[in-house]
Design an enzyme around this catalytic site. Structure first.
Site, PDB file in Angstrom:
ATOM      1  N   LYS A   1      14.936   5.653  10.853  1.00 59.63           N
ATOM      2  CA  LYS A   1      14.749   5.431   9.578  1.00 59.63           C
ATOM      3  C   LYS A   1      15.380   6.709   8.778  1.00 59.63           C
ATOM      4  O   LYS A   1      15.772   7.672   9.687  1.00 59.63           O
ATOM      5  CB  LYS A   1      13.039   5.816   9.347  1.00 59.63           C
ATOM      6  CG  LYS A   1      12.522   5.343   8.164  1.00 59.63           C
ATOM      7  CD  LYS A   1      12.209   3.758   7.788  1.00 59.63           C
ATOM      8  CE  LYS A   1      11.782   3.345   6.785  1.00 59.63           C
ATOM      9  NZ  LYS A   1      11.283   1.854   6.839  1.00 59.63           N
TER      10      LYS A   1
ATOM     11  N   ASP B   1      14.167   0.068   1.868  1.00 56.75           N
ATOM     12  CA  ASP B   1      12.737   0.554   1.769  1.00 56.75           C
ATOM     13  C   ASP B   1      12.285   0.731   0.546  1.00 56.75           C
ATOM     14  O   ASP B   1      12.880   0.385  -0.351  1.00 56.75           O
ATOM     15  CB  ASP B   1      12.538   1.629   2.846  1.00 56.75           C
ATOM     16  CG  ASP B   1      10.736   1.844   3.408  1.00 56.75           C
ATOM     17  OD1 ASP B   1      10.586   1.092   4.041  1.00 56.75           O
ATOM     18  OD2 ASP B   1      10.338   2.648   2.693  1.00 56.75           O
TER      19      ASP B   1
HETATM   20  P1  NDP Z   1       9.124  -1.065  -3.253  1.00 60.40           P
HETATM   21  O1  NDP Z   1       9.861   0.403  -3.380  1.00 60.40           O
HETATM   22  O2  NDP Z   1       9.586  -2.403  -3.655  1.00 60.40           O
HETATM   23  O3  NDP Z   1       7.591  -1.233  -3.646  1.00 60.40           O
HETATM   24  C1  NDP Z   1       6.652   0.011  -3.452  1.00 60.40           C
HETATM   25  C2  NDP Z   1       5.356  -0.320  -4.064  1.00 60.40           C
HETATM   26  O4  NDP Z   1       4.222   0.736  -3.638  1.00 60.40           O
HETATM   27  C3  NDP Z   1       5.524   0.176  -5.517  1.00 60.40           C
HETATM   28  O5  NDP Z   1       4.253  -0.796  -6.209  1.00 60.40           O
HETATM   29  C4  NDP Z   1       5.031   1.362  -5.660  1.00 60.40           C
HETATM   30  O6  NDP Z   1       4.366   1.956  -6.920  1.00 60.40           O
HETATM   31  C5  NDP Z   1       3.885   1.644  -4.572  1.00 60.40           C
HETATM   32  N1  NDP Z   1       3.715   3.023  -4.225  1.00 60.40           N
HETATM   33  C6  NDP Z   1       4.691   3.521  -3.683  1.00 60.40           C
HETATM   34  N2  NDP Z   1       4.337   4.866  -3.218  1.00 60.40           N
HETATM   35  C7  NDP Z   1       2.930   4.859  -3.853  1.00 60.40           C
HETATM   36  C8  NDP Z   1       1.941   5.708  -3.611  1.00 60.40           C
HETATM   37  N3  NDP Z   1       2.229   6.985  -2.923  1.00 60.40           N
HETATM   38  N4  NDP Z   1       0.664   5.366  -4.081  1.00 60.40           N
HETATM   39  C9  NDP Z   1       0.325   4.219  -4.540  1.00 60.40           C
HETATM   40  N5  NDP Z   1       1.376   3.307  -4.706  1.00 60.40           N
HETATM   41  C10 NDP Z   1       2.576   3.640  -4.247  1.00 60.40           C
HETATM   42  O7  NDP Z   1       8.841  -0.888  -1.584  1.00 60.40           O
HETATM   43  P2  NDP Z   1       8.565  -2.218  -0.681  1.00 60.40           P
HETATM   44  O8  NDP Z   1       7.761  -3.144  -1.489  1.00 60.40           O
HETATM   45  O9  NDP Z   1       9.934  -2.572  -0.120  1.00 60.40           O
HETATM   46  O10 NDP Z   1       7.852  -1.303   0.560  1.00 60.40           O
HETATM   47  C11 NDP Z   1       6.176  -0.936   0.489  1.00 60.40           C
HETATM   48  C12 NDP Z   1       5.860  -0.865   1.819  1.00 60.40           C
HETATM   49  O11 NDP Z   1       6.237  -1.973   2.679  1.00 60.40           O
HETATM   50  C13 NDP Z   1       6.299   0.551   2.307  1.00 60.40           C
HETATM   51  O12 NDP Z   1       5.189   1.060   3.260  1.00 60.40           O
HETATM   52  C14 NDP Z   1       7.414   0.055   3.243  1.00 60.40           C
HETATM   53  O13 NDP Z   1       7.682   0.915   4.314  1.00 60.40           O
HETATM   54  C15 NDP Z   1       6.833  -1.270   3.780  1.00 60.40           C
HETATM   55  N6  NDP Z   1       7.973  -2.047   4.187  1.00 60.40           N
HETATM   56  C16 NDP Z   1       9.068  -2.669   3.654  1.00 60.40           C
HETATM   57  C17 NDP Z   1       9.911  -3.395   4.362  1.00 60.40           C
HETATM   58  C18 NDP Z   1      10.838  -4.189   3.252  1.00 60.40           C
HETATM   59  O14 NDP Z   1      11.463  -5.089   3.751  1.00 60.40           O
HETATM   60  N7  NDP Z   1      11.231  -3.754   1.901  1.00 60.40           N
HETATM   61  C19 NDP Z   1       9.834  -3.686   5.468  1.00 60.40           C
HETATM   62  C20 NDP Z   1       8.675  -3.250   6.265  1.00 60.40           C
HETATM   63  C21 NDP Z   1       7.678  -2.501   5.737  1.00 60.40           C
HETATM   64  P3  NDP Z   1       5.470   2.591  -8.066  1.00 60.40           P
HETATM   65  O15 NDP Z   1       6.089   1.815  -8.737  1.00 60.40           O
HETATM   66  O16 NDP Z   1       4.234   3.049  -8.949  1.00 60.40           O
HETATM   67  O17 NDP Z   1       5.960   3.612  -7.249  1.00 60.40           O
END
Ligand code: NDP
Length: 451
Positions: A130, A170
């Site tokens: 990562k 991510d």
């Molecule tokens: P994105 O950047 O597309 O979206 C992240 C979302 O989570 C946004 O809505 C963001 O809100 C919110 N968020 C981020 N940090 C916080 C926080 N501290 N408190 C509250 N909300 C928060 O990321 P992904 O959808 O790709 O990833 C989401 C999760 O899924 C992560 O844990 C990632 O590691 C996991 N994941 C992702 C994969 C992928 O293929 N993309 C694969 C496997 C796991 P805001 O816009 O306000 O920041």
């Protein structure tokens, strides 16, 4: 004669805490796995003698570097970048890159550790890694993001490679950022190779990679419900996040006949009692991705909904819940509330969204609870398929990939059952995932000797 060191779980964790002082997320992730693995290893002398768990919980290497870039006003900015290469026993390191101000070495070490087990569960030959930076893409211009990505890759390129380490996206890193980083990699090395996944379709990307994590988390949820002869039709779902994983999880729930009533971001959550249908999901995708907007603006577009500032959605009554935002966003009290309100199943789209207290609550209540390392593995699985397509220099059809994703999620579910079935109709999916993932990596490590 060799002396084997049979420490117990508390002593093992004491050591982990001492060696990783000030890294609470990493310690939490190791503890969650160690709780199950200690039980499993009890009668397995070789794992003890070869210190396998101790070795998996020590990254192969952590590369930390400075990232300098210039903002639009000509100011020099300095950020930290990292790549954690946790374990490559079963394949090249593989895992995403995160750009978020909350990124620390601890967060990336926990994610790389989790990724090691997740990747093993997919059945594909991928090790765990990562990376990321504390760079905050919010409020930055596209040019600033491009310059940052180029600077980040100017250091990272020497540590990665198609057979060495293959990063992906991510939080804060989507197709646009992968494009900027791949462009810079290619410029430096003059090498068009599958060194990153999540690429655009025109330049080596795979169909359904974007959808895979969210869709996969819902397939896993459906697999769990099927063990109780239930499905998603007519079920109410509460989802957190509004990024890639959350919106695609919502889309698949709707396709399977469920009703999604919440989405969120770091500002709070929206509740839409009429249900967030495909048209609304498309609006959110475009709003968050292209307009870089906030979820609270949803209520202006869809006045039937309400916005709850600074809150998470776990108090909204539901049948199923999918935390899809970030780590430690669902705490013990939230877990209790979900259960009191009748939630039957939780499928984690995010990595470690439930804290240890919450995990214990779900386990004690014996609900259907899937940890991210099992339920969100669809994304990295399709990344693995992207690597295969790159090596073969060809692109597979969408239907083929959709079927492969479903099969892989079903395979992970089966592995969880194999090691997590507790009898009496209860499956401990956390235990199942931890043991199945661990065993594959551990057995490969045994074959290599002490390295
Ligand atoms: P994105 O950047 O597309 O979206 C992240 C979302 O989570 C946004 O809505 C963001 O809100 C919110 N968020 C981020 N940090 C916080 C926080 N501290 N408190 C509250 N909300 C928060 O990321 P992904 O959808 O790709 O990833 C989401 C999760 O899924 C992560 O844990 C990632 O590691 C996991 N994941 C992702 C994969 C992928 O293929 N993309 C694969 C496997 C796991 P805001 O816009 O306000 O920041």
């Amino acid at each position: 004669m060799a002396v084997t060191d049979h420490v117990d779980l508390p002593t093992f964790m004491e050591g982990v805490k001492k060696r990783n002082a000030h890294q609470p997320e990493f310690v939490q992730a190791v503890q969650e796995v160690a709780e199950d693995i200690f039980d499993f290893m009890q009668d397995k002398e070789e794992y003890h003698a070869q210190q396998i768990l101790r070795r998996i919980a020590e990254p192969d290497r952590v590369v930390s570097f400075r990232v300098c870039w210039e903002d639009d006003n000509g100011n020099v900015r300095v950020q930290r970048g990292w790549r954690v290469q946790n374990n490559n026993a079963i394949g090249p390191y593989k895992g995403g890159i995160r750009f978020h101000p909350s990124v620390t070495e601890s967060v990336l070490k926990f994610l790389a550790f989790e990724q090691t087990f997740k990747n093993a569960l997919t059945g594909l030959p991928m090790g765990g890694g990562k990376g990321g930076s504390n760079f905050n893409p919010k409020g930055k211009s596209v040019r600033e993001i491009m310059r940052f990505c180029q600077s980040f890759m100017t250091e990272l390129y020497r540590h990665i490679g198609a057979d060495v380490d293959v990063p992906a996206g991510d939080i804060g890193v989507g197709a646009r950022e992968i494009g900027f980083m791949f462009g810079q990699y290619k410029r430096i090395t003059n090498n068009f190779t599958g060194v990153l996944t999540g690429k655009g379709l025109e330049w080596g990307g795979s169909l359904i990679r974007t959808e895979a994590t969210g869709y996969g988390a819902v397939y896993f949820l459906a697999n769990m419900l099927a063990t109780k002869s239930e499905d998603l039709n007519g079920k109410t779902a509460v989802i957190s996040g509004s990024g890639n994983v959350a919106t695609h999880a919502a889309e698949k729930i709707v396709q399977l006949g469920g009703k999604v009533v919440t989405l969120s971001d770091s500002g709070g959550y929206i509740y839409d009692p009429d249900g967030i249908n495909q048209e609304k999901i498309d609006w959110v995708k475009s709003h968050k991705t292209h307009r870089r907007g906030r979820i609270e603006e949803y209520v202006d577009a869809f006045p039937g909904a309400s916005f709850h500032a600074g809150k998470t959605p776990w108090g909204v009554p539901c049948d199923v819940a999918l935390p899809c935002a970030t780590q430690n966003e669902l705490l013990g009290d939230d877990a209790r509330l979900l259960i009191t309100n009748g939630c039957k199943a939780v499928s984690e789209g995010a990595n470690m969204p439930t804290d240890l207290d919450g995990v214990h609550v779900f386990k004690a209540a014996k609900i259907l609870y899937a940890p991210g390392k099992a339920s969100n593995a669809g994304g990295v699985a399709v990344s693995g398929l992207e690597m295969s397509q790159n090596s073969e220099r060809r692109s597979w059809k969408e239907e083929e990939l959709q079927q492969m994703l479903k099969d892989i999620m079903l395979g992970i579910h089966k592995s969880c059952l194999a090691y997590g079935d507790q009898g009496g109709g209860y499956v401990d999916y956390v235990k199942g995932a931890n043991i199945a993932g661990f065993k594959k990596v551990a057995d490969a490590m045994l074959a290599f000797g002490v390295v």
